[in-house]
Design a protein around this motif. Structure first.
Motif, PDB file in Angstrom:
ATOM      1  N   UNK A 706     -80.847 142.139   8.155  1.00 30.43           N
ATOM      2  CA  UNK A 706     -80.426 143.137   9.134  1.00 30.43           C
ATOM      3  C   UNK A 706     -79.285 142.571   9.976  1.00 30.43           C
ATOM      4  N   UNK A 707     -78.220 143.353  10.111  1.00 29.24           N
ATOM      5  CA  UNK A 707     -77.059 142.934  10.880  1.00 29.24           C
ATOM      6  C   UNK A 707     -76.019 142.188  10.084  1.00 29.24           C
ATOM      7  N   UNK A 708     -76.316 141.870   8.825  1.00 36.15           N
ATOM      8  CA  UNK A 708     -75.349 141.125   8.015  1.00 36.15           C
ATOM      9  C   UNK A 708     -74.180 142.014   7.619  1.00 36.15           C
ATOM     10  N   UNK A 709     -73.043 141.394   7.388  1.00 36.83           N
ATOM     11  CA  UNK A 709     -71.842 142.108   6.965  1.00 36.83           C
ATOM     12  C   UNK A 709     -71.704 141.978   5.453  1.00 36.83           C
ATOM     13  N   UNK A 710     -71.592 143.110   4.778  1.00 37.55           N
ATOM     14  CA  UNK A 710     -71.559 143.128   3.316  1.00 37.55           C
ATOM     15  C   UNK A 710     -70.351 143.916   2.835  1.00 37.55           C
ATOM     16  N   UNK A 711     -69.494 143.268   2.050  1.00 36.51           N
ATOM     17  CA  UNK A 711     -68.344 143.976   1.510  1.00 36.51           C
ATOM     18  C   UNK A 711     -68.783 144.849   0.343  1.00 36.51           C
ATOM     19  N   UNK A 712     -68.280 146.088   0.308  1.00 32.70           N
ATOM     20  CA  UNK A 712     -68.596 147.024  -0.765  1.00 32.70           C
ATOM     21  C   UNK A 712     -67.293 147.620  -1.285  1.00 32.70           C
ATOM     22  N   UNK A 713     -67.252 147.850  -2.594  1.00 27.06           N
ATOM     23  CA  UNK A 713     -66.077 148.460  -3.219  1.00 27.06           C
ATOM     24  C   UNK A 713     -66.522 149.427  -4.300  1.00 27.06           C
ATOM     25  N   UNK A 714     -65.728 150.456  -4.475  1.00 19.78           N
ATOM     26  CA  UNK A 714     -65.967 151.450  -5.521  1.00 19.78           C
ATOM     27  C   UNK A 714     -64.765 151.435  -6.469  1.00 19.78           C
ATOM     28  N   UNK A 715     -64.802 150.627  -7.527  1.00 14.35           N
ATOM     29  CA  UNK A 715     -63.667 150.541  -8.446  1.00 14.35           C
ATOM     30  C   UNK A 715     -63.281 151.922  -8.971  1.00 14.35           C
ATOM     31  N   UNK A 716     -61.979 152.122  -9.112  1.00 10.16           N
ATOM     32  CA  UNK A 716     -61.494 153.438  -9.526  1.00 10.16           C
ATOM     33  C   UNK A 716     -60.185 153.259 -10.285  1.00 10.16           C
ATOM     34  N   UNK A 717     -59.982 154.050 -11.355  1.00  8.09           N
ATOM     35  CA  UNK A 717     -60.875 155.059 -11.948  1.00  8.09           C
ATOM     36  C   UNK A 717     -61.906 154.406 -12.861  1.00  8.09           C
ATOM     37  N   UNK A 718     -62.906 155.238 -13.272  1.00  9.64           N
ATOM     38  CA  UNK A 718     -63.945 154.774 -14.184  1.00  9.64           C
ATOM     39  C   UNK A 718     -64.256 155.871 -15.194  1.00  9.64           C
ATOM     40  N   UNK A 719     -64.706 155.448 -16.381  1.00 10.70           N
ATOM     41  CA  UNK A 719     -65.207 156.398 -17.381  1.00 10.70           C
ATOM     42  C   UNK A 719     -66.690 156.602 -17.125  1.00 10.70           C
ATOM     43  N   UNK A 720     -67.089 157.832 -16.800  1.00 11.26           N
ATOM     44  CA  UNK A 720     -68.481 158.110 -16.455  1.00 11.26           C
ATOM     45  C   UNK A 720     -69.065 159.156 -17.397  1.00 11.26           C
ATOM     46  N   UNK A 721     -69.454 160.321 -16.911  1.00 14.55           N
ATOM     47  CA  UNK A 721     -70.141 161.330 -17.714  1.00 14.55           C
ATOM     48  C   UNK A 721     -69.345 161.688 -18.966  1.00 14.55           C
ATOM     49  N   UNK A 722     -70.023 161.601 -20.119  1.00 12.91           N
ATOM     50  CA  UNK A 722     -69.435 161.947 -21.421  1.00 12.91           C
ATOM     51  C   UNK A 722     -68.150 161.155 -21.691  1.00 12.91           C
ATOM     52  N   UNK A 723     -68.003 160.012 -21.024  1.00  9.23           N
ATOM     53  CA  UNK A 723     -66.823 159.195 -21.234  1.00  9.23           C
ATOM     54  C   UNK A 723     -65.574 159.714 -20.566  1.00  9.23           C
TER      55      UNK A 723
END
Length: 760
Positions: A706-723
């Motif tokens: 609790x209280x920790x700092x966490x880096x988050x990233x959402x790589x983009x673009x990506x192949x998802x549903x049905x490729x």
């Protein structure tokens, strides 16, 4: 889990703890080990003992040995047989001795004594442009060591030595740079190359808890924002990206963080022929290699211009890197933080940072060898896995070791407590396929080097020793030390006669004796075989004997003398607060209080107390190593601010008390953190998200403090549903595509939403 290089001053307790290296950024604490295992026919002996957190040793041609201690002291021994050190220099006022910071590099001019210069590389306790002392050997909160960080720099200086080995005149400052926000990845090695140039290395000074691109205040004023402005991808060029600063756009500042430089030993100026000699930036002109995280130790292969460096990794890989020719004017980019090992580093790759994306198109200089934190370096080597910190590099040269070790590369890992030999292959180079364990069970080895007789020596920070690995087989065998005391106990004053004549030498040679009769760790009280010593006060003393044969091989032993007070009649130590029921969050202020009483002295004053706070960094819930956070002397109560760190980890708070007879006992309370589950999802499901250094496919859950700092990233673009191709749209918390999340008190879910993007 990741690691770092770190140390701390040893408390006077019945159980001594010592610091070792780890891969996220701070050195780890390991239990004191009496001895280490070496291959059959070899011996491993202590040649200098009684040191306080030693970091380096260098040998002079006249037999002198110079030793640096992390606090900022440099000591001189006239020879390996000298039991009394002379203080060469006291740099403690300007050195910040905190976590991984301190006096970490030492080199002697190869022309010594005609060129009477000793070079020191240390954490300078001052902000850029400031003067020491700024913080002292601590980091108050705020700003907090792992929150905003206490900003310091690094310094390379030259000391002029007198005929007695003591520094004279003023310290000559050659370079002050290496901006460091967080308490790890500080400076490292300084060494002379075969070309007479001075080579210097320093780490990235960035966070070891999260992917750091300058988003926490940017105090080093890295582009594109000023100091105080949080940087954001894709254009952020701060934090760990200082290791790539020579690739910044023209006109922007170049940092020495994460680089190896080649400079003039008289001035610190760049040398002609360096890769960026045509640059208008003086730092760029110094750099020969970059893209390094924490290249704590490096060395040249004898007879070549090859520079070999050990680079401490984050959570996955330790690297051994090779600069094929340090003088050829070709810059080597080893890729950090865009790469760790031979692969892209997920925490930085996922942020789509421009400095990394442009590097992915051209590639890094791959490691010569890398080993994974979760795997043994050699199957069955007996060394622990998990936390790892490559902490020493040296080559066999002119030893009497068996032919199998000719030209071998020795490398150490301070967290694992081992040294391995990478033996030479058919092409003459060290062969990663021919690695064998050489020293196992070493007590925090932070430097390996060759010395008299070509033997391998190593600095055991945890034991406070310089140790020597010799191969006497077929020639001279080491003696065996045996000590007796008569009487071994009694009331004060107590006169004791000691007997070392039970010691023996396999060849029957006459032995010399060196006694530590007062128990201070130095064998400097008598050279007699049967000395007598009178103890005037109640105490328990570990009396040491070192015997040495004519060939210079030695052995040590101890005998316990108890004066007056029996060993079970010691101070009773109590920690009143906090208790084991305490649960802490990052940034929370935790008060502490304690007391001690002694059967003879009664209640002990605050001046008899010492507190030590350590952070136990765990690779699994049961495999942990410790990092020093802070100590307090002479107080019965106080408080501390809980630091940030990856989970699993916890805090140990130890209270030690010393009575009037110098008897010390201690007690420790374990303080576990308050944790919370963070769940990461995506829409559509199955997206790759990065939290910290690890990329996973949604949905997944992480337990963090609790209280920790966490880096988050959402790589983009990506192949998802049905490729089909999708691009990032938004996070549920409203944060940028790459940002830091402060862990809340209650479980939370973070969702990354992607949108269909057929032509992206």
């Amino acid at each position: 889990m990741g690691c770092h290089v770190g140390f701390f001053a040893r408390p006077r307790t019945a159980v001594v703890l010592a610091v070792g290296l780890v891969a996220s950024g701070v050195m780890a604490i390991a239990p004191t080990v009496a001895g280490a295992a070496v291959p059959s026919g070899f011996t491993d002996t202590a040649v200098i003992s009684g040191l306080s957190s030693p970091t380096n040793a260098v040998f002079a041609a006249d037999g002198r040995v110079f030793v640096s201690e992390k606090s900022g002291l440099v000591k001189t021994f006239d020879s390996l047989a000298d039991t009394t050190a002379t203080v060469t220099a006291d740099l403690r006022t300007q050195v910040q001795d905190f976590w991984d910071r301190g006096l970490l590099g030492l080199a002697l001019d190869p022309g010594y004594p005609a060129r009477p210069y000793l070079y020191v590389l240390y954490t300078y306790d001052a902000e850029p442009g400031g003067t020491a002392p700024r913080w002292g050997d601590q980091c108050p909160s705020p700003p907090g060591a792992t929150e905003q960080g206490c900003l310091v720099t690094g310094r390379l200086s030259r000391l002029t030595l007198g005929a007695d080995g003591v520094a004279t005149g003023a310290e000559q400052v050659l370079i002050t740079d290496w901006c460091q926000q967080y308490p790890s990845h500080s400076v490292g090695s300084v060494a002379f190359g075969p070309d007479g140039a001075l080579y210097v290395g320093g780490g990235d000074g960035a966070s070891f808890n999260f992917a750091d691109w300058g988003q926490r205040g940017n105090p080093c004023a890295d582009p594109p924002g000023p100091a105080g402005a949080d940087l954001a991808p894709p254009d952020a060029r701060g934090g760990a990206l200082r290791s790539q600063s020579v690739r910044r756009p023209a006109g922007e500042p170049v940092s020495l963080d994460g680089t190896i430089i080649r400079v003039d030993p008289d001035t610190g100026a760049p040398l002609a022929g360096n890769p960026f000699a045509g640059s208008t930036n003086v730092n760029a002109r110094r750099i020969i290699a970059y893209g390094l995280r924490n290249q704590f130790r490096f060395a040249f292969r004898p007879g070549t211009s090859e520079l070999w460096a050990g680079d401490v990794g984050w959570n996955t890989w330790e690297e051994i890197n090779r600069v094929a020719d340090a003088t050829d004017g070709v810059a080597e980019n080893f890729g950090w933080p865009c790469y760790e090992g031979a692969a892209r580093q997920s925490g930085y790759d996922g942020a789509n940072l421009t400095l990394c994306e442009s590097l992915y198109g051209t590639g890094q200089t791959a490691p010569y060898h890398a080993y994974n934190h979760s795997a043994s370096v050699v199957t069955g080597d007996g060394c622990p896995t998990g936390g790892s910190s490559v902490s020493g590099i040296a080559f066999e040269h002119d030893s009497n070791y068996p032919a199998a070790y000719d030209g071998a590369l020795f490398f150490a890992d301070s967290s694992r407590g081992c040294v391995w030999a990478m033996r030479r292959g058919a092409n003459g180079q060290p062969d990663p396929g021919s690695i064998v364990p050489f020293v196992t069970g070493a007590n925090v080895p932070v430097q390996v080097l060759t010395g008299p007789g070509g033997d391998l020596f190593y600095v055991a920070l945890g034991a406070g020793q310089l140790r020597r690995v010799s191969y006497p087989a077929g020639t001279n065998l080491p003696p065996v030390a045996v000590a007796g005391a008569d009487p071994a106990s009694g009331a004060a004053p107590l006169t004791v006669t000691f007997d070392g004549t039970g010691s023996s030498d396999p060849e029957g040679a006459a032995l010399t004796y060196a006694w530590d009769l007062d128990g201070d760790g130095s064998h400097d009280d008598s050279t007699a075989a049967n000395p007598t010593w009178t103890y005037l006060t109640q105490e328990q003393v570990q009396v040491g004997l070192r015997v040495t044969d004519p060939g210079g091989l030695s052995d040590t032993t101890t005998v316990t003398v108890t004066v007056g007070e029996p060993p079970d009649d010691l101070p009773v130590v109590t920690i009143d607060a906090p208790t084991t029921a305490t649960r802490w969050s990052v940034g929370e202020t935790i008060p502490f209080a304690g007391r001690a009483a002694d059967p003879q002295d009664g209640p002990l004053p605050a001046s008899a107390l010492r507190w030590q706070l350590t952070l136990q960094h765990c690779t699994t819930p049961t495999n942990c190593h410790a990092h020093n956070v802070r100590s307090w002397d002479g107080v019965a109560a106080g408080d501390f601010v809980a630091p940030d760190h990856e989970y699993p980890s916890y805090l140990d708070l130890t209270l030690s008390a010393t009575d009037s007879d110098a008897n010390t006992t201690s007690t420790t309370v374990r303080l576990d953190p308050r944790t919370v589950a963070l769940t990461f999802t995506s829409s559509p499901s199955g997206a790759r998200l990065v939290v910290g250094s690890v990329e996973q496919v949604t949905p997944f859950t992480r337990t963090v403090i609790v209280g920790s700092s966490n880096s988050v990233s959402a790589p983009s673009p990506q192949n998802l549903t049905l490729g089909l191709r999708f691009r990032f749209a938004r996070w549920s918390d409203g944060g940028a595509q790459s940002h830091n999340v402060t862990a809340p008190v209650s479980p939370a879910t973070f969702r990354a939403t992607y949108q269909l993007c057929l032509f992206c």
